[in-house]
Design an enzyme around this catalytic site. Structure first.
Site, PDB file in Angstrom:
ATOM      1  N   GLU A 498      10.321   3.008  32.931  1.00  0.00           N
ATOM      2  CA  GLU A 498       8.969   2.414  32.899  1.00  0.00           C
ATOM      3  C   GLU A 498       7.920   3.334  33.531  1.00  0.00           C
ATOM      4  O   GLU A 498       7.092   2.903  34.327  1.00  0.00           O
ATOM      5  CB  GLU A 498       8.962   1.036  33.587  1.00  0.00           C
ATOM      6  CG  GLU A 498       9.731   0.004  32.779  1.00  0.00           C
ATOM      7  CD  GLU A 498       9.609  -1.415  33.306  1.00  0.00           C
ATOM      8  OE1 GLU A 498       8.694  -1.669  34.107  1.00  0.00           O
ATOM      9  OE2 GLU A 498      10.414  -2.251  32.909  1.00  0.00           O
TER      10      GLU A 498
HETATM   11  C1  LIG Z   1      18.742   3.903  32.286  1.00  0.00           C
HETATM   12  C2  LIG Z   1      17.537   4.043  31.441  1.00  0.00           C
HETATM   13  C3  LIG Z   1      17.031   2.963  30.744  1.00  0.00           C
HETATM   14  C4  LIG Z   1      15.935   3.123  29.902  1.00  0.00           C
HETATM   15  N1  LIG Z   1      15.514   2.088  29.111  1.00  0.00           N
HETATM   16  C5  LIG Z   1      14.619   2.347  28.132  1.00  0.00           C
HETATM   17  C6  LIG Z   1      14.322   1.374  27.138  1.00  0.00           C
HETATM   18  O1  LIG Z   1      14.854   0.261  27.165  1.00  0.00           O
HETATM   19  N2  LIG Z   1      13.454   1.695  26.167  1.00  0.00           N
HETATM   20  C7  LIG Z   1      12.842   2.906  26.104  1.00  0.00           C
HETATM   21  O2  LIG Z   1      12.089   3.144  25.185  1.00  0.00           O
HETATM   22  N3  LIG Z   1      13.074   3.852  27.045  1.00  0.00           N
HETATM   23  C8  LIG Z   1      13.956   3.604  28.035  1.00  0.00           C
HETATM   24  N4  LIG Z   1      14.228   4.566  28.967  1.00  0.00           N
HETATM   25  C9  LIG Z   1      13.494   5.807  28.938  1.00  0.00           C
HETATM   26  C10 LIG Z   1      12.620   6.000  30.142  1.00  0.00           C
HETATM   27  O3  LIG Z   1      11.478   5.228  30.036  1.00  0.00           O
HETATM   28  C11 LIG Z   1      12.336   7.488  30.259  1.00  0.00           C
HETATM   29  O4  LIG Z   1      13.507   8.049  30.797  1.00  0.00           O
HETATM   30  C12 LIG Z   1      11.181   7.821  31.099  1.00  0.00           C
HETATM   31  O5  LIG Z   1      10.015   7.472  30.444  1.00  0.00           O
HETATM   32  C13 LIG Z   1      11.105   9.292  31.486  1.00  0.00           C
HETATM   33  O6  LIG Z   1      11.395  10.140  30.437  1.00  0.00           O
HETATM   34  P1  LIG Z   1      12.468  11.318  30.642  1.00  0.00           P
HETATM   35  O7  LIG Z   1      13.609  10.751  31.369  1.00  0.00           O
HETATM   36  O8  LIG Z   1      12.679  11.947  29.338  1.00  0.00           O
HETATM   37  O9  LIG Z   1      11.758  12.324  31.614  1.00  0.00           O
HETATM   38  P2  LIG Z   1      10.772  13.504  31.181  1.00  0.00           P
HETATM   39  O10 LIG Z   1       9.643  12.959  30.400  1.00  0.00           O
HETATM   40  O11 LIG Z   1      11.537  14.603  30.589  1.00  0.00           O
HETATM   41  O12 LIG Z   1      10.218  13.953  32.598  1.00  0.00           O
HETATM   42  C14 LIG Z   1      10.942  14.837  33.470  1.00  0.00           C
HETATM   43  C15 LIG Z   1      10.242  14.827  34.813  1.00  0.00           C
HETATM   44  O13 LIG Z   1       8.907  15.308  34.655  1.00  0.00           O
HETATM   45  C16 LIG Z   1       7.985  14.370  35.191  1.00  0.00           C
HETATM   46  N5  LIG Z   1       6.785  14.386  34.380  1.00  0.00           N
HETATM   47  C17 LIG Z   1       6.662  14.235  33.045  1.00  0.00           C
HETATM   48  N6  LIG Z   1       5.374  14.327  32.686  1.00  0.00           N
HETATM   49  C18 LIG Z   1       4.664  14.519  33.821  1.00  0.00           C
HETATM   50  C19 LIG Z   1       3.292  14.710  34.111  1.00  0.00           C
HETATM   51  N7  LIG Z   1       2.360  14.712  33.173  1.00  0.00           N
HETATM   52  N8  LIG Z   1       2.951  14.916  35.388  1.00  0.00           N
HETATM   53  C20 LIG Z   1       3.872  14.926  36.371  1.00  0.00           C
HETATM   54  N9  LIG Z   1       5.164  14.762  36.146  1.00  0.00           N
HETATM   55  C21 LIG Z   1       5.567  14.573  34.892  1.00  0.00           C
HETATM   56  C22 LIG Z   1       8.688  13.036  35.143  1.00  0.00           C
HETATM   57  O14 LIG Z   1       8.170  12.178  36.160  1.00  0.00           O
HETATM   58  C23 LIG Z   1      10.130  13.423  35.411  1.00  0.00           C
HETATM   59  O15 LIG Z   1      10.320  13.492  36.782  1.00  0.00           O
HETATM   60  C24 LIG Z   1      15.300   4.387  29.820  1.00  0.00           C
HETATM   61  C25 LIG Z   1      15.768   5.458  30.574  1.00  0.00           C
HETATM   62  C26 LIG Z   1      16.886   5.309  31.364  1.00  0.00           C
HETATM   63  C27 LIG Z   1      17.394   6.492  32.100  1.00  0.00           C
END
Ligand SMILES: Cc1cc2nc3c(=O)[nH]c(=O)nc-3n(C[C@H](O)[C@H](O)[C@H](O)COP(=O)(O)OP(=O)(O)OC[C@H]3O[C@@H](n4cnc5c(N)ncnc54)[C@H](O)[C@@H]3O)c2cc1C
Length: 816
Positions: A498
């Site tokens: 989220e």
């Molecule tokens: C267990 C689990 C359940 C989930 N459930 C759902 C679900 O039901 N439906 C769904 O659609 N998604 C779901 N997600 C996805 C979740 O919302 C994403 O994992 C989340 O949005 C972050 O994306 P990412 O993990 O790819 O990180 P990335 O986007 O790859 O980010 C990597 C790091 O960079 C940081 N970052 C990225 N952009 C910026 C910025 N502009 N400035 C500063 N820092 C930044 C992030 O904070 C993070 O620390 C789930 C994920 C997990 C792990």
């Protein structure tokens, strides 16, 4: 002498006009009057200078003059310099409502507005549900069995959750749901936070998913079909936004829906051909209906002139041809249902779009609007619930665990993390319940949702780290008896989902808050878009007035002059006043950062994060104060209020100092420091005496402990899983009787009155009984007490090959 008096009068008058934001006319009046006095009574040079200053001020200060001479020029500059707001950003900016966050941004919060959001508590039905159904559900959870043996909730628990309507808390009664308030929904999730898998499994369908989207945007037919089925668990929903290429930057999703003709139920209809790859979708492995976000295109113009219609959300039944669903990911620490979904040439009719074809392209707006409510509740409630249990377990454990002949709870080194985790949990409770209360009053707090999500899940991480440290090896050793370790290892899930915390803190809180909550920035941008000079003039000069007003307020209040009157009791008043002072300081520094760094501030995330931290800490302090003012406060709670407010205000000031230490324009930064902290920092970390008070209160059976762990699963029901919290509570209830006996026996042993070889507490007790140092009655009591203590200290052990899932790979070392 007259010169000196005139300068003082002019400066004092100007500051007062600025502080009251009385406008330019009274300021011109001050300058003209003091100028005339100077000219007429013997200081003509100073008098003339004051009159010139008054005349110069008249140009921006008199609307008719400035609209002619100044505003068109400033508007032209602004038009060039102001950042362009993309459609995605606009959706985020327009989502939700502004309430207390806006007051904090204004620099002069009206506290009564916050207090006017009355908290009428829960209905009888909601209260019964929390007391009964939630206890039953929690009592069916064996964390170890769920995580390690079945990797799922037990079937009987799924059935119970469906039967009792846990998945339909947000669905109105008319559709068969529970129709609970936000406060009740939060209280349910807090209680279920005893088990992470349970909390997530119930939280997700009630938040940010098909249920909420349908309620807000669904067509009547979609609502009539799905809502009753979601309410009673016949349908299990999930929502797929994230994919391998689109995580935080979710709008960049490459999943497509192409408008085309296709066959549906034996008929050719207009629909969408979907191709997508989603991952990490919670509940996907068992979902019966998938909410899906994709980019919709109409290359053949079957719907209209637009080719790229934008992000769209649809509901797709699980068995739709072309969809691969059912595989699982393995989230750290918690085996809640989570997995990928892949779709290849999946054909759906257009009326699968949530809200029907007219909502094509509205998907992102729909999602961010839902985010403003759901994100305030699910994860923050989980964090607050974890906090309640952590207080109960850790307070209990630290009292019964004795080392060096005393409970570890009485050691200052342990008291520090114990008080800290208690304060984090207290702040989390206040923030989540008071924000839920705002939602129950119709607010959709967009910026607070980002604050709560990131701050409270960080609190959760800190709470559990402190709880783990205090438990030592007891919580390090995994097994059925460990109630803490699995939850601790699942923390990164809350941190990541989220809106991952780093992004939320660095980009969203201030980035969104600055524009969304600022009293004038959105109006200035709107005036630019509409090329409305008059509206721009009003907003821009209102903004200038605000900057001067905030500077005057921050400086005077920093000197201890002109403190605002606030509607709080004497305990809370100093904190409320300082929130007001820091709000003015924040407003001023936010404007200074936006003006001096300009649109580059978006990229200077470390600056933006610190501004977000100031806002977050002021918001959290306000929620603590609101709860204090409304609540039935108990003994020792004042210590917790002092500790919490000092911690938060210390953090707010720290963030402000770090911001000013790093603002690129050093002259501006130094001037700002002089204005916002004329006498230096005001807040220190909480005193040790508060730490001692709090730690003692939560590790004993006190009204404060009982209040802080209320609405948890704390009763051992018949046939239920073992309840460590109930057992700690029972031990603490008897601790006052046990402690003097412990002391008497230890003293006797130290004096050599008991046999030296009586090393076990049990042996010493029997020796003390023989020596007539304890009565038979006390000995009976202590035997039982010690047995229970030892059981609570006990950890699990397993067969040598128990952890190897491939037994053939086990190396049977000789010693084994
Ligand atoms: C267990 C689990 C359940 C989930 N459930 C759902 C679900 O039901 N439906 C769904 O659609 N998604 C779901 N997600 C996805 C979740 O919302 C994403 O994992 C989340 O949005 C972050 O994306 P990412 O993990 O790819 O990180 P990335 O986007 O790859 O980010 C990597 C790091 O960079 C940081 N970052 C990225 N952009 C910026 C910025 N502009 N400035 C500063 N820092 C930044 C992030 O904070 C993070 O620390 C789930 C994920 C997990 C792990």
């Amino acid at each position: 002498m007259l010169q000196f008096i005139l300068i003082l009068v002019a400066l004092g008058g100007l500051l007062e006009v600025m502080r009251r934001e009385a406008g330019a006319v009274p300021a011109i009046g001050v300058l003209v009057i003091t100028g005339l006095v100077g000219v007429l009574f013997g200081t003509p040079i100073l008098g003339t200078l004051l009159l010139i200053a008054g005349t110069l001020l008249a140009i921006p200060g008199v609307p008719a003059l400035r609209r002619r001479l100044l505003s068109p020029r400033i508007f032209a500059l602004f038009d060039k310099a102001a950042p362009k707001v993309s459609d995605t950003e606009r959706s985020a900016l327009e989502a939700g409502t502004v309430s207390w966050d806006g007051e904090l941004f204004s620099g002069k919060p009206t506290w009564q507005r916050l207090l006017d959001y009355r908290d009428d508590g829960l209905t009888e039905e909601e209260r019964t549900f929390i007391d009964h159904q939630c206890s039953v559900a929690a009592g069916m959870c064996n964390g170890w069995e769920i995580a390690r043996e079945r990797a799922d909730l037990p079937e009987a628990l799924w059935d119970y959750l469906k039967k009792e309507g846990f998945f339909g808390m947000i669905i109105p009664k008319q559709y068969g749901g529970l129709g609970f308030s936000a406060k009740a929904q939060s209280a349910v999730l807090q209680k279920l936070a005893v088990n992470e898998t349970l909390m997530v499994s119930v939280g997700v369908p009630n938040s940010l998913g098909p249920g909420e989207l349908l309620l807000k945007y669904g067509t009547q037919a979609q609502k009539d079909h799905y809502l009753p089925r979601l309410a009673d668990g016949r349908e299990i929903p999930c929502f797929g936004l994230t994919g391998p290429r689109a995580g935080s930057d979710a709008t960049s999703l490459p999943d497509t829906g192409i408008v085309c003709r296709g066959m549906h139920n034996g008929e050719e209809v207009l629909g969408l051909r979907l191709n997508f790859e989603k991952r990490w979708i919670t509940l996907a492995p068992i979902a019966t209906v998938v909410g899906l976000a994709f980019r919709m295109f109409d290359p053949e113009h079957l719907l209209g002139e637009d080719t790229d219609l934008g992000i769209t959300c649809a509901l797709i039944p699980r068995d739709t041809e072309g969809m691969e669903i059912g595989r699982r990911h393995h989230p750290v620490g918690s085996p809640f249902m989570n997995g990928p979904i892949v779709g290849k040439d999946v054909f759906i009719p257009l009326d699968y779009i949530i809200g029907g074809p007219s909502m094509a392209g509205q998907g992102w707006r729909m999602l961010v609007e839902c985010l403003s409510v759901g994100r305030c509740i699910t994860l923050p409630s989980g964090a607050s619930g974890v906090g309640r249990y952590a207080i109960g377990w850790t307070g209990g454990y630290s009292r019964i665990r004795r080392q060096f002949n005393m409970p570890v709870a009485d050691m200052e080194g342990v008291q520090e993390p114990l008080a800290r985790l208690t304060a984090h949990a207290y702040i989390a409770q206040a923030a989540v319940m008071q924000t839920a209360n705002l939602i129950d009053h119709g607010e959709k707090p967009a910026v607070p949702s980002a604050i709560l999500k990131s701050q409270l899940t960080e609190f959760q991480r800190n709470i559990l780290a402190d709880a783990m440290d205090i438990h030592g090896g007891r919580a390090v050793t995994l097994g059925p008896r460990n109630y803490l370790g699995l939850g601790w290892s699942a923390v990164p899930v809350s941190i990541t989902v989220e809106g991952a915390n780093i992004m939320t803190r660095n980009l969203m809180i201030f980035g969104q808050g600055a524009i969304r909550c600022h009293p004038f920035v959105l109006k200035e941008l709107a005036a630019k878009e509409a090329q409305d000079l008059r509206a721009f003039d009003k907003a821009f000069f209102g903004h200038i007035g605000l900057i001067f007003g905030n500077a005057a307020r921050a400086w005077l209040q920093g000197l201890g002059i002109g403190r605002p009157s606030v509607p709080f009791d004497e305990v809370a008043t100093p904190y409320a006043r300082d929130v007001s002072r820091l709000s003015a300081a924040f407003g001023l520094c936010a404007d200074a950062a936006m003006i001096s760094v300009g649109s580059g501030l978006k990229k200077r995330e470390m600056l933006s994060a610190r501004l977000g931290d100031v806002l977050s800490n002021l918001y959290l302090t306000s929620m603590v104060l609101k709860q204090w003012q409304a609540g039935d406060n108990v003994e020792h709670e004042a210590a917790l209020l002092h500790y919490s407010c000092r911690t938060l205000l210390f953090r707010a000031e720290q963030a402000l100092v770090e911001l000013l230490d790093n603002l690129p324009n050093r002259a501006l930064a130094k001037s700002l420091k002089f204005i916002v902290m004329p006498l230096g920092r005001r807040w220190e970390k909480p005193q040790d005496s508060l730490t001692r008070d709090i730690a003692k209160a939560v590790s004993m059976d006190t009204p404060l402990r009982r209040k802080l762990i209320s609405d948890t699963w704390d009763q051992q029901g018949p046939g239920q899983q073992d309840n460590p919290l109930a057992r700690y509570n029972a031990l603490l209830a008897e601790y006052e009787r046990a402690e003097p006996i412990y002391r008497a026996i230890s003293k006797a042993y130290a004096k050599g009155e008991l046999p030296a070889e009586a090393l076990h507490p049990e042996q010493r007790l029997e020796a003390a009984l023989d020596a007539g140092l304890v009565s038979e009655d006390d000995a009976r009591f202590m035997r039982h007490y010690e047995r229970e203590v030892l059981d609570m200290l006990t950890v699990d052990d397993f067969a040598f090959d128990a952890f190897a899932s491939h037994k053939d790979k086990v190396v049977w070392h000789d010693a084994a």
